[in-house]
Every structure is written in C-alpha cells, then in structure tokens.
Design a protein around this motif. Sequence first.
Motif, PDB file in Angstrom:
ATOM      1  N   GLY A 144     -36.590 -49.822 -49.022  1.00  0.00           N
ATOM      2  CA  GLY A 144     -37.506 -50.885 -49.122  1.00  0.00           C
ATOM      3  C   GLY A 144     -38.859 -50.563 -48.489  1.00  0.00           C
ATOM      4  N   SER A 145     -38.806 -49.971 -47.143  1.00  0.00           N
ATOM      5  CA  SER A 145     -40.138 -49.762 -46.645  1.00  0.00           C
ATOM      6  C   SER A 145     -40.138 -48.436 -45.981  1.00  0.00           C
ATOM      7  CB  SER A 145     -40.184 -51.010 -45.462  1.00  0.00           C
ATOM      8  OG  SER A 145     -39.115 -50.668 -44.379  1.00  0.00           O
ATOM      9  N   ILE A 146     -41.368 -47.927 -46.224  1.00  0.00           N
ATOM     10  CA  ILE A 146     -41.610 -46.638 -45.934  1.00  0.00           C
ATOM     11  C   ILE A 146     -43.042 -46.450 -45.426  1.00  0.00           C
ATOM     12  CG2 ILE A 146     -41.959 -43.976 -46.623  1.00  0.00           C
ATOM     13  CD1 ILE A 146     -40.355 -44.929 -49.170  1.00  0.00           C
ATOM     14  N   VAL A 147     -43.073 -45.531 -44.293  1.00  0.00           N
ATOM     15  CA  VAL A 147     -44.260 -45.357 -43.667  1.00  0.00           C
ATOM     16  C   VAL A 147     -44.885 -43.807 -43.453  1.00  0.00           C
ATOM     17  CG1 VAL A 147     -43.069 -45.160 -41.381  1.00  0.00           C
ATOM     18  CG2 VAL A 147     -45.650 -45.639 -41.240  1.00  0.00           C
ATOM     19  N   ALA A 148     -45.753 -43.216 -43.791  1.00  0.00           N
ATOM     20  CA  ALA A 148     -46.273 -42.042 -43.698  1.00  0.00           C
ATOM     21  C   ALA A 148     -47.322 -41.726 -42.918  1.00  0.00           C
ATOM     22  CB  ALA A 148     -46.670 -41.578 -45.274  1.00  0.00           C
ATOM     23  N   ALA A 149     -47.046 -41.052 -41.870  1.00  0.00           N
ATOM     24  CA  ALA A 149     -48.291 -40.546 -40.914  1.00  0.00           C
ATOM     25  C   ALA A 149     -49.227 -39.716 -41.665  1.00  0.00           C
ATOM     26  CB  ALA A 149     -47.707 -40.013 -39.631  1.00  0.00           C
ATOM     27  N   VAL A 150     -50.322 -40.092 -41.532  1.00  0.00           N
ATOM     28  CA  VAL A 150     -51.491 -39.328 -42.228  1.00  0.00           C
ATOM     29  C   VAL A 150     -52.665 -39.021 -41.055  1.00  0.00           C
ATOM     30  CG1 VAL A 150     -50.934 -40.276 -44.564  1.00  0.00           C
ATOM     31  CG2 VAL A 150     -52.711 -41.622 -43.131  1.00  0.00           C
ATOM     32  N   ASP A 151     -53.303 -37.981 -41.378  1.00  0.00           N
ATOM     33  CA  ASP A 151     -54.332 -37.404 -40.492  1.00  0.00           C
ATOM     34  C   ASP A 151     -55.612 -37.150 -41.585  1.00  0.00           C
ATOM     35  OD1 ASP A 151     -53.456 -35.007 -41.604  1.00  0.00           O
ATOM     36  OD2 ASP A 151     -53.108 -34.136 -39.589  1.00  0.00           O
ATOM     37  N   PHE A 152     -55.175 -37.517 -42.882  1.00  0.00           N
ATOM     38  CA  PHE A 152     -56.326 -37.267 -43.845  1.00  0.00           C
ATOM     39  C   PHE A 152     -56.506 -35.755 -44.336  1.00  0.00           C
ATOM     40  CE2 PHE A 152     -58.053 -41.321 -41.533  1.00  0.00           C
ATOM     41  CZ  PHE A 152     -57.166 -41.939 -42.592  1.00  0.00           C
ATOM     42  N   SER A 153     -55.575 -34.891 -43.697  1.00  0.00           N
ATOM     43  CA  SER A 153     -55.476 -33.479 -43.995  1.00  0.00           C
ATOM     44  C   SER A 153     -55.011 -33.511 -45.530  1.00  0.00           C
ATOM     45  CB  SER A 153     -54.815 -32.614 -43.015  1.00  0.00           C
ATOM     46  OG  SER A 153     -53.448 -33.026 -42.961  1.00  0.00           O
ATOM     47  N   ASP A 154     -54.839 -32.077 -46.140  1.00  0.00           N
ATOM     48  CA  ASP A 154     -54.387 -31.841 -47.510  1.00  0.00           C
ATOM     49  C   ASP A 154     -52.693 -32.192 -47.224  1.00  0.00           C
ATOM     50  OD1 ASP A 154     -56.909 -31.900 -48.865  1.00  0.00           O
ATOM     51  OD2 ASP A 154     -56.887 -29.683 -48.796  1.00  0.00           O
ATOM     52  N   PRO A 155     -52.147 -31.584 -46.248  1.00  0.00           N
ATOM     53  CA  PRO A 155     -50.657 -31.503 -46.026  1.00  0.00           C
ATOM     54  C   PRO A 155     -50.269 -33.089 -46.001  1.00  0.00           C
ATOM     55  CG  PRO A 155     -51.589 -29.859 -44.959  1.00  0.00           C
ATOM     56  CD  PRO A 155     -52.797 -30.512 -45.294  1.00  0.00           C
ATOM     57  N   SER A 156     -51.033 -33.813 -45.166  1.00  0.00           N
ATOM     58  CA  SER A 156     -50.467 -35.236 -45.066  1.00  0.00           C
ATOM     59  C   SER A 156     -50.773 -36.162 -46.303  1.00  0.00           C
ATOM     60  CB  SER A 156     -51.344 -35.928 -43.815  1.00  0.00           C
ATOM     61  OG  SER A 156     -52.544 -36.024 -44.029  1.00  0.00           O
ATOM     62  N   ARG A 157     -51.873 -35.798 -47.020  1.00  0.00           N
ATOM     63  CA  ARG A 157     -52.077 -36.402 -48.271  1.00  0.00           C
ATOM     64  C   ARG A 157     -51.052 -36.028 -49.391  1.00  0.00           C
ATOM     65  NH1 ARG A 157     -57.554 -38.054 -49.726  1.00  0.00           N
ATOM     66  NH2 ARG A 157     -58.920 -37.868 -48.123  1.00  0.00           N
ATOM     67  N   ARG A 158     -50.545 -34.939 -49.379  1.00  0.00           N
ATOM     68  CA  ARG A 158     -49.525 -34.239 -50.272  1.00  0.00           C
ATOM     69  C   ARG A 158     -48.302 -35.012 -49.930  1.00  0.00           C
ATOM     70  NH1 ARG A 158     -52.530 -29.552 -50.122  1.00  0.00           N
ATOM     71  NH2 ARG A 158     -50.965 -28.511 -48.675  1.00  0.00           N
ATOM     72  N   ALA A 159     -47.910 -35.085 -48.687  1.00  0.00           N
ATOM     73  CA  ALA A 159     -46.631 -35.726 -48.154  1.00  0.00           C
ATOM     74  C   ALA A 159     -46.576 -37.181 -48.581  1.00  0.00           C
ATOM     75  CB  ALA A 159     -46.386 -35.467 -46.668  1.00  0.00           C
ATOM     76  N   LEU A 160     -47.823 -38.112 -48.447  1.00  0.00           N
ATOM     77  CA  LEU A 160     -47.733 -39.296 -48.838  1.00  0.00           C
ATOM     78  C   LEU A 160     -47.633 -39.512 -50.195  1.00  0.00           C
ATOM     79  CD1 LEU A 160     -49.086 -42.294 -47.678  1.00  0.00           C
ATOM     80  CD2 LEU A 160     -50.645 -41.769 -49.547  1.00  0.00           C
ATOM     81  N   LEU A 161     -48.130 -38.715 -50.961  1.00  0.00           N
ATOM     82  CA  LEU A 161     -48.230 -38.819 -52.750  1.00  0.00           C
ATOM     83  C   LEU A 161     -46.767 -38.409 -52.807  1.00  0.00           C
ATOM     84  CD1 LEU A 161     -51.525 -37.061 -53.523  1.00  0.00           C
ATOM     85  CD2 LEU A 161     -50.709 -39.683 -53.646  1.00  0.00           C
ATOM     86  N   GLY A 162     -46.052 -37.490 -52.325  1.00  0.00           N
ATOM     87  CA  GLY A 162     -44.900 -37.021 -52.584  1.00  0.00           C
ATOM     88  C   GLY A 162     -43.768 -38.292 -52.169  1.00  0.00           C
ATOM     89  N   GLY A 163     -44.018 -38.899 -51.212  1.00  0.00           N
ATOM     90  CA  GLY A 163     -43.034 -40.032 -50.788  1.00  0.00           C
ATOM     91  C   GLY A 163     -43.386 -40.934 -51.984  1.00  0.00           C
TER      92      GLY A 163
END
Length: 286
Positions: A144-163
């Motif tokens: 129900g609740s997900i948190v994605a740590a992002v540093d605005f790099s391409d890898p963190s963006r792709r991880a967030l979009l994947g989640g």
Amino acid sequence: MTISVPRKIMLATDLTPAGDRAFDRAVELASEWNAELVVMHVAESNSARPWGMDRRIRNAETEMEALVRSAKQTCKIVRHTVIGDPADRTLAHAHEFGCDFLITGPAHGKIIGEKYLGSTAARIVRRANVPVLAVRRRPEGPYGSIVAAVDFSDPSRRALLGGHALFPSARLTALHAYQIKPNWSGPNAERTLDIIESEERERAIKEAQHHMEDLITAAGAPALGSTILEGEPEAVLSDYVARNWPDLVVAGTHGRSEIEYDTIGSVAERFLMTLPCDVLAIPTRK
C-alpha cells in the motif's frame, strides 16, 4: 531497461521457518500478475560433508510440497530442488527458465572491518539483471505504501519508474536527501556562518524541488508524493522508514560483477541488511 508486469516469478527459498513470508508474498504477486511461480531450493553442497545429500534432497522436496499446499491464493506453481551454490544456481536457473522477477528472504550479512560479507540475497541482488524483491515482513495484503530514494540520477529515476510500473495502485513517495556544502571562502569570508548556511540550504532546497517536479512529470503519476529532507541519504531513509513504516523500499542497482564487489556491499545491499521492511532492488543499467 523498461519494467513490465512479470510473467514468470522465481522464489529462491532456504526453507527456514521464516521462509513462508517470502512464499506468501510470491503467491500473492503471482496471483495479482497472473504469473507462473517457480519455487527453487538450492541444497548447498559442502565437500567437507558430502554424505547425506540424497536424504537432504528428499527432505527439501517434502518441505517444498508442504509449502506449496499452504498457498492461500491460486496460481500456477512449479518446484525445483538442485545442488550447488545458492546464488549461482538461482541466477542460472532463473535465466534458463526465463524468469523476469526474483523473490528471496531477507539478507543477513556480517561486517568484518568496514566490509560487508554478503548473504545469498545480497549476492543475487548484486548480479541479477531482473528486479529482486527481498521479503522481511509477513504480508498483510498488497503493498500500500512505497518509498523510493532518489538522487535525480538516471538510475534512481529508472528505479522509481520501475516501482510505479510494478505497483501502480500503491501510494508512492519519492524521497530525496540533500546535504549543504557552504562555501566559507571568497566573498563569504566576512559573513556569519548562520547566514551562509541558511542561504546554501535555501538554494539546495529550491534546486531539489525543481528536480522533483521534473521527476514527477516524467513519472506520469500526478499522485506521486515527494519528501525532501536534509542529511546523509542512508541515514535519512532509515529514519524515514522508522517513522513512517512503509511496506516497501525501492532501490536501484547497477548490476556490478561478483568479482568486482564480492565483499563490498552496494547501497541497495545495505538497505537489504538494515531496513526493517521489504526491499525491491531494480537493475538500472540501460
């Protein structure tokens, strides 16, 4: 890489008492995604104790049969028991069977000096080219609740979009930790420390807010939440998890090789070992 709904899931289970948590989550996701579930147990070979392997295999197959019978939801389940190194055989068979999502129990590592000695789960995360979910908590329904740590790099963006692609109905929060780096020299040499730090903090927050707006737009998820906090990223995430108790943390990995990083834990691996919630590691190499 683009993440899509998995068609074949592999659960790597060590058949320990807590292993039913990962199994229950695997069954739930397989049912939700209408995916086939492959339950894999690797009996670790030991040249120092070669006897009794046939009995160990029979016992493992009996335990796996009982585990499959305990499934609370309906999905197609197949079982495999093999001998060898757990991480090596899991990854090899996942590739052979065409699995596009892996599930394990939590990572358990120990530290010698300043280096992590990775568990099977951490080694799988380090080398996998598909998403890996490490299950720590007993499932109480869909995430129900997900948190994605992002540093605005391409890898963190792709991880967030994947989640977001895997769990579109969950409440997703992008968490960014910023750190200020005031310039004490030059024009600032005669100014007070409080003013310099305040201005640098204001600049860092505005920059983070700008990047966060771009990230939310790129995600195509208007309901995506965001949080910007000051501090060291891993400490900020740990504190956020302790205070908000999300169901799942999403992290990106770079698919480093076993040889290069056999004893040094990546950020995602440290999340596996330290966070008290489930962790989804998404390979972010293109």
